[in-house]
Design an enzyme around this catalytic site. Structure first.
Site, PDB file in Angstrom:
ATOM      1  N   GLU A   1       0.828  -1.215   0.000  1.00 30.08           N
ATOM      2  CA  GLU A   1       0.000   0.000   0.000  1.00 30.08           C
ATOM      3  C   GLU A   1       0.861   1.264   0.000  1.00 30.08           C
ATOM      4  O   GLU A   1       0.554   2.255   0.657  1.00 30.08           O
ATOM      5  CB  GLU A   1      -0.969   0.009   1.189  1.00 30.08           C
ATOM      6  CG  GLU A   1      -2.080  -1.017   1.056  1.00 30.08           C
ATOM      7  CD  GLU A   1      -3.201  -0.794   2.047  1.00 30.08           C
ATOM      8  OE1 GLU A   1      -3.351   0.342   2.545  1.00 30.08           O
ATOM      9  OE2 GLU A   1      -3.942  -1.755   2.316  1.00 30.08           O
ATOM     10  N   GLY A   2       1.945   1.225  -0.746  1.00 30.35           N
ATOM     11  CA  GLY A   2       2.842   2.365  -0.853  1.00 30.35           C
ATOM     12  C   GLY A   2       4.058   2.185   0.044  1.00 30.35           C
ATOM     13  O   GLY A   2       3.919   2.021   1.245  1.00 30.35           O
TER      14      GLY A   2
END
Length: 824
Positions: A501-502
């Protein structure tokens, strides 16, 4: 001296007005009154007149709009328009996709604490609590982490069936579509509890309830899509995944090379208008077992079948797993934490336009849809996973450190181990508060874009630090894998949380402050929007309001920063009780400091600021720890201000404040314009840096809480799986703590007598026999010591294996065939 008095009155009136944020007209009247008083009391007449003229030259043009707007605001608007960095559609969408909650107050320099403290205490409904105590507890009891991670590399079939049958994939799907209709807070509680026993299970449950087809369908799906898919997703007939990341589009998701061409094709025996997809995705959780795949791609219409626009933009579609041309089923192997994760490939995969999420009306709006939903998922899944692991690590490490003895002393009594326990305790407290705060924000209907990035980054980083200390305390117990090991897999899983998620490096250096400085600032977004209005008069009017509001705000924060620094933030109104009031005052100070640094950086660096990632990262740290400290104070109030929690709150708070000052110091010492950095240092740190890391004395108190049964320890452990069953060695060790403490005086008495005796028995049982015979211990105390030896052995025991057990199935198969051939 009489010459200086009018100018001193001028400065004092300005400082007082700025500190309290009084209006310009009030400042002018106050200053004028003070100057008159100075003159009447004998101040130098010429100096008084000069000071009065200065007041008039400042106030008259600014108070008269017919002068201010054409001669001051309009020229500044032209300059601002040139200074304003160009925003791409991608950046604009990211900035406008979230809502602003209390984090906006932290940018104000004068937080309204009532807005935070008046928020309702996060609580589950009766149905939610029953599910947490019922099906969720049962699922935890089914977990055999060694079987999942080493033997099967998957959940056993009965667990998959239990998850689907009890609608774990439909936690947040509304009841009208067959889901459970639970809140975001409940989603957090479920993931936290599952993560405390198995990150593989928590990932399996978390992803479908985070960013994925269900979340997107609930927000944007057509009625037909909701009716068709949501009931099937809720009861597990459909297993979802979402394919976003690819080899050439990781954190930069807007550079998706996967594409879809609008064309005619066959679907269910009919000729329809649709999209022919070509995609290459990787790292997709649940892909190997998914039956319904959400796909992000760039949509093109070269033949103009939908209109004149050729490049329609990023779009999202639902693709059944058996669609011709789609290839899934192979697996990645993420660091010995084998949740289902794998690649997806496709060439000329045709789906009709009706499979676009939201239908044809949402073609090209995929990035906006993702931005609006990403922050919701980022607020819950990873922070909750980190919270579950940290809280379990805290209470079990405390119990283990009390049980495990070296040199005749519990290892938790050694100061080195005590330091690690204190870090675990404080960070578990902070992680728990932060993850709950962001989940509660989502539950209130907010879309917390900035807090979600704060929670994702800091919860996973603190989770990694806690896991490291847990491993250090457990030593060999932590590194020898097997059914008895509850720490090793968590340690292996921490880099996964950091990455997905990043990537955390980019989250810190680009996103937290990059979004926060614009989205949370009380004036910047208003100025940007005003500068882009089409009507000239309205543009000047609205920019005038925002600009001078911003100027007053900046002056106020400069004065407040200097005053708080000068007084050590020991003066001023603040909420809280006698214990926490000083904490709120410190946050008031650093809120003002953040605002001063932000305004100065944006003014002097302009569009170059987004390339100054080290500066952005440090200012992001300041914002983050202001938010974390606020979340901890809110948690403390919600729990009823328990005195027992004060060591945990104090350790975590002082840790955050130390990191705030470290970040501010780093930003000032490395400010790109050196003289400005020196001047800001005098403003922010007039006496130098004062914040210190938590003291050893405070660390001793925090560590002691983990090694002693008490209400504070129980509150910290709330929501994690500690049932002492066969497949939960951590729960068993935690359950031993009270018995160990009761047996310690007997053990000390026995060992002291044994040391001073001349008995020759070497075996423990024989020594106990002699102890009873000599009267050192009673028969009942002997039983107590036997139980202590048994539970100590269970706590410290590690696994061993036949060498063949550790060979892979492939190795055994290959060498079995070779052996058979050799025998033949």
């Amino acid at each position: 001296m009489s010459v200086a008095i009018p100018f001193l009155a001028f400065l004092l009136a300005g400082a007082f007005a700025a500190y309290h944020r009084l209006r310009l007209a009030v400042w002018a009247a106050l200053t004028a009154s003070l100057l008159v008083a100075c003159w009447l009391l004998g101040a130098n007449t010429t100096a008084t007149i000069v000071a009065a003229v200065v007041v008039a030259l400042i106030s008259v043009p600014l108070l008269l709009p017919q002068i201010r707007k054409p001669y001051i605001t309009a020229p500044l608007l032209k300059f601002y328009t040139k200074l304003l960095p160009p925003l791409s559609d991608t950046e604009r969408t990211a900035l406008e996709s979230g809502t602003v909650g209390f984090e906006g107050e932290l940018f104000s320099g004068k937080p309204d604490w009532d807005k935070l403290l008046s928020l309702p205490k996060p609580q589950l409904s009766a149905d939610e609590q029953a599910f947490l105590d019922g099906p969720c507890e049962e699922l935890c009891k089914m977990v055999d982490e060694w079987d999942i991670t080493h033997v099967r590399a998957d959940l056993p079939p009965e667990m998959w069936d239990f998850i689907k049958r009890n609608k774990f994939f439909g936690l947040n799907i509304p009841k009208e579509y067959g889901g459970l209709g639970f809140s975001a807070l409940m989603n957090h509680k479920v993931i936290q509890k599952l993560a405390s026993i198995s990150s593989t299970v928590s990932s399996t449950v978390g992803v479908p309830n985070s960013l994925g087809p269900a979340e997107l369908l609930m927000h944007y799906g057509t009625d037909e899509q909701k009716q068709q898919y949501l009931p099937r997703l809720a009861d597990g007939r459909e297993v979802p995944c979402f394919a976003l990341t690819g080899p050439f589009a990781g954190s930069d998701a807007t550079s998706i090379p996967d594409y879809g061409i609008v064309c005619q094709g066959e679907w269910n025996g009919a000729r329809v208008l649709g999209i022919k997809l070509t995609l290459n995705k990787r790292y997709i959780t649940l892909a190997p077992v998914a039956t319904l795949i959400g796909v992000a791609f760039r949509m093109y219409d070269p033949d103009g079948l939908l209109g004149d626009k050729k490049d329609i933009g990023i779009s999202l579609a639902l693709v059944p797993h058996d669609t011709p041309g789609l290839e899934i089923g192979r697996r990645h192997f993420p660091l010995n934490t084998p949740f289902q994760n794998g690649p997806i490939h496709g060439k000329d995969v045709f789906v009709p336009l009706s499979q676009l999420i939201g239908g044809e009306d949402y073609a090209g709006r995929g990035w906006q849809m993702l931005m609006e939903c990403l922050s919701i998922g980022r607020s819950i899944t990873l922070p909750s996973t980190a919270s579950g692991g940290a809280k379990l690590g805290a209470v079990v490490s405390g119990a283990y450190a009390r049980i495990r003895k070296q040199f005749g002393l519990s290892v938790g009594r050694f100061e080195g181990v005590e330091e690690a326990l204190a870090r675990i305790a404080g960070k578990a407290y902070a992680t728990s508060a932060l993850s709950q705060a962001t989940a509660a924000a989502v539950a209130r209907g907010e879309n917390p874009a900035v807090p979600s990035t704060i929670a994702k980054y800091h919860c996973t980083e603190m989770g990694r630090e806690v896991s490291r200390d847990v491993m250090d305390i457990h030593g060999g117990k932590g590194i020898i894998l097997g059914p008895r090991n509850y720490a090793g897999r968590s340690w292996q899983a921490t880099p996964i949380m950091i990455t997905v998620e990043g990537a955390n490096i980019m989250t810190r250096s680009l996103m937290i402050f990059g979004q926060g400085a614009i989205l949370c600032h009380p004036w910047v977004m208003k100025e940007m929007k005003a500068a882009q209005l089409p009507d000239a008069k309205q543009r000047v009017d609205e920019f005038d309001t925002a600009l001078f509001g911003h100027i007053g705000y900046a002056i106020s924060n400069a004065v407040r920063s200097w005053w708080f620094g000068l007084t050590g933030a020991k003066i001023g109104s603040a909420p809280g009780d006698d214990y926490t009031r000083r904490f709120y005052r410190k946050l008031n100070r650093y809120s003002a400091c953040l605002s001063v640094m932000s305004d100065t950086s944006m003014l002097l660096l302009g569009g170059k600021l987004k390339f100054k990632e080290s500066l952005s990262g440090r200012l992001g740290d300041v914002l983050s720890h202001l938010y974390i400290a606020s979340a901890m104070l809110k948690r403390y109030q919600d729990e009823g201000n328990p005195a027992g929690d004060q060591p945990l709150l104090a350790w975590a708070f002082h840790d955050s404040i130390n990191k705030i000052e470290t970040a501010l110091s780093g930003a000032l010492r490395n400010f790109p314009i050196r003289p400005v950095g020196w001047l800001l240092w005098l403003l922010i740190f007039p006496w130098g840096r004062r914040a210190q890391a938590p003291s050893d004395r405070l660390g001793h108190r925090a560590a002691a809480l983990l090694m002693t049964p008490c209400d504070a320890r129980d509150r910290l452990a709330d929501g994690v799986f500690l049932t002492p069953c066969a497949n939960n060695p951590a729960g068993r060790i935690n359950s031993y703590l009270s018995k160990v403490i009761l047996a310690e005086p007997v053990e000390r008495k026995f060992l002291k007598a044994l040391k001073n005796s001349d008995i020759e028995a070497l075996e423990f049982d024989a020594q106990l026999d002699e102890g009873v015979k000599e009267g050192w211990i009673t028969a009942e105390e002997r039983i107590q010591l036997e139980e202590l030896r048994k539970i100590t052995l269970d706590a410290i025991m590690v696994d061993d294996f036949d060498p063949e057990e550790l060979r892979s199935a492939g190795y055994r198969s290959l060498h079995g065939v070779q052996a058979s051939r050799a025998a033949a």
